[in-house]
Write an enzyme that holds these catalytic residues in place. Sequence first.
Site, PDB file in Angstrom:
ATOM      1  N   ASP A 131       0.856  -1.198   0.000  1.00  0.00           N
ATOM      2  CA  ASP A 131       0.000   0.000   0.000  1.00  0.00           C
ATOM      3  C   ASP A 131       0.883   1.236   0.000  1.00  0.00           C
ATOM      4  OD1 ASP A 131      -1.851   1.981   0.263  1.00  0.00           O
ATOM      5  OD2 ASP A 131      -2.742   1.251   2.121  1.00  0.00           O
ATOM      6  N   VAL A 132       1.153   1.752  -1.183  1.00  0.00           N
ATOM      7  CA  VAL A 132       2.070   2.884  -1.321  1.00  0.00           C
ATOM      8  C   VAL A 132       1.396   4.066  -2.001  1.00  0.00           C
ATOM      9  CG1 VAL A 132       4.153   1.475  -1.272  1.00  0.00           C
ATOM     10  CG2 VAL A 132       2.999   1.860  -3.454  1.00  0.00           C
TER      11      VAL A 132
END
Length: 290
Positions: A131-132
């Site tokens: 999750d970036v």
Amino acid sequence: MRFRYLRADHSLLGGLWDIDARSVETAESIYSTFILQELVRLADSTSHEASGDKSALIIGLGAGLSARALHQHQVEVTIVEIDPVVYDFARRYFAVPKPTGGAFLEDARAFLRRETERVSFPSSYDYIVHDVFTGGSVPASLFTIECFQDISRALTPTGIVAINFAGNTSSVASQLVFSTILSSFHHCRAFEDGAHTTDYRNLVFFCSPSSPVVFRQPLPSDYLPFPSPLMREKVFNEFESAEMDLSGVKLGSVVHDGSERELEEAQRAGVKEHWELMNGVLPLETWAIY
């Protein structure tokens, strides 16, 4: 009602409700996206057993709510976060425990490359949470075929990766991301987070390099006593009704190492759209002051 957000640029990396009325450990999550990511455990048929031998890699910590939940399930958690301030604030203000697998404050590509190139490297992670997303875009280097190949090598044979992505599903950028993810893994399913009134969606892809992604039924122990047991129960029992039909996705161009600029350029329009959406979450005065 009081709340606490972790903000980077014009993105909110997580938040908790009513901090002053209860301890930060038991405060309720504002967003369900991070709870949706916890479904990696439900894609593992053995996760209802003792979890001490399970391991997870968190790529992009944010406020650390997914990491907290996995830790509560006695999963060994390793964190890779490029921004030391994000890690510090997640630990200090969002009660993220010290990761039992270690914290690596560096670029995730460097971490993955170093780990997978070791001769003795075992495929060691049962779960990977990727999750970036921040500021209306994703770092293109973490959405290439080669990056996802490294992630596949880092998974156990039955491992699952959860990939968070937000964007306008009809945009060029989203089509590039979808094609790259679906070309990298043999088996994927995707679920939308929450209701929507536009084509801008928050999606979590669950992918396996080896076998179809099937989720077991949740057990009472999966809901955890805190934080957000009621939200977790709702998400775990209703997520399949929000599944995106991936059969209609036409595979096209994909992102490779060295061709990241195509995705970077394609995301420019989405940054503006995201900014306009975020202005509806918090007033402009808040964004201007803090």
